[in-house]
Scaffold this active site. Sequence first.
Site, PDB file in Angstrom:
ATOM      1  N   LYS A 102       0.832  -1.211   0.000  1.00  0.00           N
ATOM      2  CA  LYS A 102       0.000   0.000   0.000  1.00  0.00           C
ATOM      3  C   LYS A 102       0.869   1.266   0.000  1.00  0.00           C
ATOM      4  CE  LYS A 102      -3.962  -2.297   2.241  1.00  0.00           C
ATOM      5  NZ  LYS A 102      -4.983  -2.204   3.327  1.00  0.00           N
TER       6      LYS A 102
ATOM      7  N   HIS B  29      -2.074  -5.409   1.468  1.00  0.00           N
ATOM      8  CA  HIS B  29      -3.333  -6.137   1.256  1.00  0.00           C
ATOM      9  C   HIS B  29      -2.986  -7.556   0.831  1.00  0.00           C
ATOM     10  CE1 HIS B  29      -7.149  -7.464  -0.415  1.00  0.00           C
ATOM     11  NE2 HIS B  29      -6.433  -7.937  -1.412  1.00  0.00           N
TER      12      HIS B  29
ATOM     13  N   GLU C 230      -9.408 -10.977  -7.688  1.00  0.00           N
ATOM     14  CA  GLU C 230      -8.476  -9.861  -7.469  1.00  0.00           C
ATOM     15  C   GLU C 230      -7.282  -9.917  -8.421  1.00  0.00           C
ATOM     16  OE1 GLU C 230      -9.536  -9.136  -2.748  1.00  0.00           O
ATOM     17  OE2 GLU C 230      -7.532  -9.833  -3.304  1.00  0.00           O
TER      18      GLU C 230
ATOM     19  N   TYR D 195     -12.210  -2.490  -3.828  1.00  0.00           N
ATOM     20  CA  TYR D 195     -12.752  -2.665  -2.478  1.00  0.00           C
ATOM     21  C   TYR D 195     -14.282  -2.571  -2.450  1.00  0.00           C
ATOM     22  CZ  TYR D 195      -8.266  -2.761   0.065  1.00  0.00           C
ATOM     23  OH  TYR D 195      -7.039  -3.121   0.584  1.00  0.00           O
TER      24      TYR D 195
ATOM     25  N   ASN E  69      -2.005   0.403   6.691  1.00  0.00           N
ATOM     26  CA  ASN E  69      -1.552  -0.879   7.242  1.00  0.00           C
ATOM     27  C   ASN E  69      -0.704  -1.705   6.277  1.00  0.00           C
ATOM     28  OD1 ASN E  69      -3.618  -1.759   5.629  1.00  0.00           O
ATOM     29  ND2 ASN E  69      -4.741  -2.836   7.232  1.00  0.00           N
TER      30      ASN E  69
HETATM   31  P1  RTP Z   1      -6.966  -6.008   3.221  1.00  0.00           P
HETATM   32  O1  RTP Z   1      -8.285  -6.367   2.562  1.00  0.00           O
HETATM   33  O2  RTP Z   1      -6.512  -4.607   2.884  1.00  0.00           O
HETATM   34  O3  RTP Z   1      -5.926  -7.056   2.966  1.00  0.00           O
HETATM   35  O4  RTP Z   1      -7.140  -6.005   4.803  1.00  0.00           O
HETATM   36  P2  RTP Z   1      -7.904  -7.060   5.695  1.00  0.00           P
HETATM   37  O5  RTP Z   1      -8.429  -8.200   4.866  1.00  0.00           O
HETATM   38  O6  RTP Z   1      -6.986  -7.390   6.821  1.00  0.00           O
HETATM   39  O7  RTP Z   1      -9.111  -6.188   6.259  1.00  0.00           O
HETATM   40  P3  RTP Z   1     -10.563  -5.924   5.619  1.00  0.00           P
HETATM   41  O8  RTP Z   1     -11.559  -6.240   6.661  1.00  0.00           O
HETATM   42  O9  RTP Z   1     -10.690  -6.574   4.278  1.00  0.00           O
HETATM   43  O10 RTP Z   1     -10.563  -4.339   5.442  1.00  0.00           O
HETATM   44  C1  RTP Z   1      -9.941  -3.732   4.321  1.00  0.00           C
HETATM   45  C2  RTP Z   1      -9.151  -2.540   4.796  1.00  0.00           C
HETATM   46  O11 RTP Z   1     -10.058  -1.562   5.310  1.00  0.00           O
HETATM   47  C3  RTP Z   1      -9.455  -0.890   6.408  1.00  0.00           C
HETATM   48  N1  RTP Z   1     -10.285  -1.055   7.594  1.00  0.00           N
HETATM   49  N2  RTP Z   1     -10.539  -0.087   8.407  1.00  0.00           N
HETATM   50  N3  RTP Z   1     -11.504   1.474  10.571  1.00  0.00           N
HETATM   51  C4  RTP Z   1     -11.844   0.190  10.497  1.00  0.00           C
HETATM   52  O12 RTP Z   1     -12.537  -0.354  11.316  1.00  0.00           O
HETATM   53  C5  RTP Z   1     -11.318  -0.571   9.366  1.00  0.00           C
HETATM   54  N4  RTP Z   1     -11.560  -1.841   9.159  1.00  0.00           N
HETATM   55  C6  RTP Z   1     -10.896  -2.142   8.010  1.00  0.00           C
HETATM   56  C7  RTP Z   1      -8.104  -1.514   6.653  1.00  0.00           C
HETATM   57  O13 RTP Z   1      -7.116  -0.662   6.087  1.00  0.00           O
HETATM   58  C8  RTP Z   1      -8.182  -2.837   5.937  1.00  0.00           C
HETATM   59  O14 RTP Z   1      -6.915  -3.240   5.493  1.00  0.00           O
HETATM   60 MG    MG Z   2      -9.578  -7.889   3.133  1.00  0.00          MG
END
Ligand code: RTP
Ligand code: MG
Length: 141
Positions: free
Chosen positions: A11, A117, A128, A51, A114
């Site tokens: 990212k 991804h 994806e 997303y 963070n």
């Molecule tokens: P990613 O898709 O980016 O690999 O991350 P992830 O699976 O660990 O998390 P996901 O639930 O898919 O959420 C995508 C991205 O959204 C942001 N996020 N912010 N503020 C919040 O509560 C929140 N929750 C998620 C994060 O940057 C996450 O990587």
């Molecule tokens: Mg995710």
Amino acid sequence: MALERTLSIIKPDAVAKNVIGQIYTRFENAGLQVIAAKMKQLTREEAEGFYAVHKERPFFNALVEFMISGPVMIQALEGENAIATNRDLMGATNPKDAAAGTIRADFADSIDANAVHGSDAAETAKVEIAYFFSDAEICSR
Ligand code: RTP
Ligand code: MG
């Protein structure tokens, strides 16, 4: 064990920190091979589309703004259990909860910024990878 593919994005925060190579080394040390890669400034439309599953979530706008705040490094990775292996390397979504030694523990600043991804399942990995790479751009070994 299954040979799998997964989509990884380094990212904008991690690209700005100049740690692409350090993150690639972690992929390599875990047995994941880069089979496609491109650096790209995402458009708003590309980030929103990528997303789209999160579009009703309260953090969607912040997520899209962050993902277009600078260039990203996008790669398809291949290896045994590549999806879970990459998720293990990444660590928890919130770097505060990420295990020591994971990419997010070492390079991420916040739940928004963070670092990486990674696809979360076989079906999403397929969608994806196809979102960013044509078949001709994938160099499986
Ligand atoms: P990613 O898709 O980016 O690999 O991350 P992830 O699976 O660990 O998390 P996901 O639930 O898919 O959420 C995508 C991205 O959204 C942001 N996020 N912010 N503020 C919040 O509560 C929140 N929750 C998620 C994060 O940057 C996450 O990587
Ligand atoms: Mg995710």
